[in-house]
Motif scaffolding. Structure first.
Motif, short mmCIF file in Angstrom:
data_model
loop_
_atom_site.label_atom_id
_atom_site.label_comp_id
_atom_site.label_asym_id
_atom_site.label_seq_id
_atom_site.Cartn_x
_atom_site.Cartn_y
_atom_site.Cartn_z
N GLU A 1 7.71 -5.77 6.38
CA GLU A 1 6.64 -4.94 6.65
C GLU A 1 5.23 -5.76 6.74
O GLU A 1 5.26 -6.90 6.56
CB GLU A 1 6.65 -3.37 6.41
CG GLU A 1 5.61 -3.72 4.84
CD GLU A 1 5.30 -2.80 3.95
OE1 GLU A 1 4.19 -2.85 3.78
OE2 GLU A 1 5.95 -1.83 4.47
N PRO A 2 3.92 -5.48 7.63
CA PRO A 2 3.10 -6.12 7.65
C PRO A 2 2.76 -5.71 6.17
O PRO A 2 2.81 -5.82 5.52
CB PRO A 2 2.08 -5.26 8.36
CG PRO A 2 3.26 -4.49 9.20
CD PRO A 2 4.03 -4.23 8.56
N GLY B 1 1.57 -1.04 3.15
CA GLY B 1 1.88 -0.04 4.53
C GLY B 1 1.06 1.11 4.66
O GLY B 1 0.99 1.62 3.18
N LYS B 2 0.58 1.77 5.68
CA LYS B 2 -0.31 2.84 5.30
C LYS B 2 0.79 4.03 5.07
O LYS B 2 0.40 4.97 4.18
CB LYS B 2 -0.59 2.85 6.23
CG LYS B 2 -2.21 2.26 6.32
CD LYS B 2 -3.59 2.93 7.90
CE LYS B 2 -4.44 2.16 7.74
NZ LYS B 2 -5.50 2.36 8.47
N ASP C 1 -0.53 5.73 2.49
CA ASP C 1 -1.12 7.36 2.90
C ASP C 1 -0.41 8.23 2.01
O ASP C 1 -0.50 9.39 2.10
CB ASP C 1 -0.26 7.95 4.23
CG ASP C 1 -1.90 6.96 5.14
OD1 ASP C 1 -2.73 6.39 5.34
OD2 ASP C 1 -1.11 6.37 6.44
N LYS C 2 0.75 7.88 1.02
CA LYS C 2 1.12 8.94 0.25
C LYS C 2 0.44 8.70 -1.01
O LYS C 2 0.67 9.59 -2.14
CB LYS C 2 2.99 7.96 -0.55
CG LYS C 2 3.39 8.42 0.75
CD LYS C 2 4.79 7.43 0.45
CE LYS C 2 6.13 7.81 -0.04
NZ LYS C 2 6.94 7.45 -0.45
N GLY D 1 -6.12 0.00 -1.83
CA GLY D 1 -5.41 2.14 -2.34
C GLY D 1 -6.80 2.57 -1.30
O GLY D 1 -7.71 1.31 -1.44
N HIS D 2 -6.21 3.44 -0.57
CA HIS D 2 -7.94 4.28 -0.42
C HIS D 2 -8.64 4.62 -1.15
O HIS D 2 -8.24 4.79 -2.29
CB HIS D 2 -7.24 5.45 0.45
CG HIS D 2 -5.89 4.87 2.04
ND1 HIS D 2 -6.35 4.10 2.73
CD2 HIS D 2 -4.94 5.70 2.08
CE1 HIS D 2 -5.54 4.89 3.63
NE2 HIS D 2 -4.96 5.51 3.28
#
Length: 260
Positions: free
Chosen positions: A76-77, A134-135, A140-141, A163-164
């Motif tokens: 994944e990226p 990955g988001k 995003d989780k 982290g977001h």
């Protein structure tokens, strides 16, 4: 007069319809904002807390060596590529130097797999750490994502995570409040590691891959970072709030390690 009255009536109806459309659009936008800022946070935080509890149950119940194993999944990226992890620390805690002579430890976790718990007592943060940044599969989780090809917790080099700062659980919302000496704890199936915040880089470019190098040092901000090998942790997130224009970086050093 009749024509003028009909014209005024038509204009009034058009204005009324326009007003109704504007109100409807405004309500839809408001609902979208509420969903993004409140509902995604609630969902992600609840899911992250459930994952933390599941990991802790798994660690309590396991008998033999545990932790993630098996080959990595599809690529994944990833974050900026980094070099190999140094095998001998330059400034590691004295009681942890033998770790540099150990084997490289358990096999790397699979993509998107939660395998550790990161806690920041000062901020009340307790979130899972998953492999990859990955988001959809990680950030995003509400999880914190481990940059592939950086060190694992407690290993020599740089354990770097992202982290977001806003929405989707926003675990790093207030990392700008961290100061030197504040604790960051990382627990795995094998051990618990305590890092102490050492330095902060308030703003750098998103492509500044030097901040997650084995010896973290900004390639953008002169003098920001380190010169010696050691046991580091790096937290990265977006800045300013509600923007992804720049990155905020917090660095820490390993202070202690304790087997579970």
């Amino acid at each position: 007069m009749v024509v003028q009255g009909a014209r005024r009536s038509g204009l009034a109806r058009a204005a009324w319809c326009g007003g109704e459309i504007a109100v409807t659009v405004g309500l839809v936008l408001l609902l979208l904002v509420v969903h993004q800022l409140w509902w995604t946070n609630r969902q992600a935080r609840d899911a992250a807390e459930e994952k933390v509890e599941a990991l802790e149950r798994q660690w309590r119940n396991q008998d033999g060596p545990a932790g993630p194993s098996g080959p990595s999944g599809p690529s994944e990226p990833a974050g900026p590529a980094v070099g190999p992890t140094p095998t001998e620390p330059g400034n590691a805690p004295a009681d942890d130097r033998p770790a540099a002579r150990e084997s490289r430890g358990p096999a790397p976790p699979r993509w998107d797999q939660a395998y550790a718990v990161l806690s920041i007592p000062k901020l009340g943060v307790r979130v899972p750490v998953a492999e990859g940044v990955g988001k959809a599969g990680v950030l995003d989780k509400g999880y914190v994502g481990h940059y592939p090809r950086t060190a694992q917790p407690g290993r020599p080099g740089n354990f770097a995570v992202a982290g977001h700062r806003n929405t989707h659980g926003e675990p790093f919302r207030y990392v700008n409040r961290l100061r030197p000496g504040d604790r960051i704890e990382v627990r795995t199936a094998q051990a618990s590691y305590t890092y102490e915040v050492d330095r902060t880089l308030p703003q750098t470019l998103p492509g500044d891959g030097g901040v997650i190098d084995p010896v973290p040092r900004s390639a953008v901000k002169a003098g920001a970072g380190y010169e010696e090998r050691g046991y580091y942790i790096t937290l990265t997130t977006c800045t300013p709030e509600f923007s992804s224009e720049y990155r905020l970086v917090v660095w820490g050093k390993l202070q202690s390690a304790r087997a579970r």
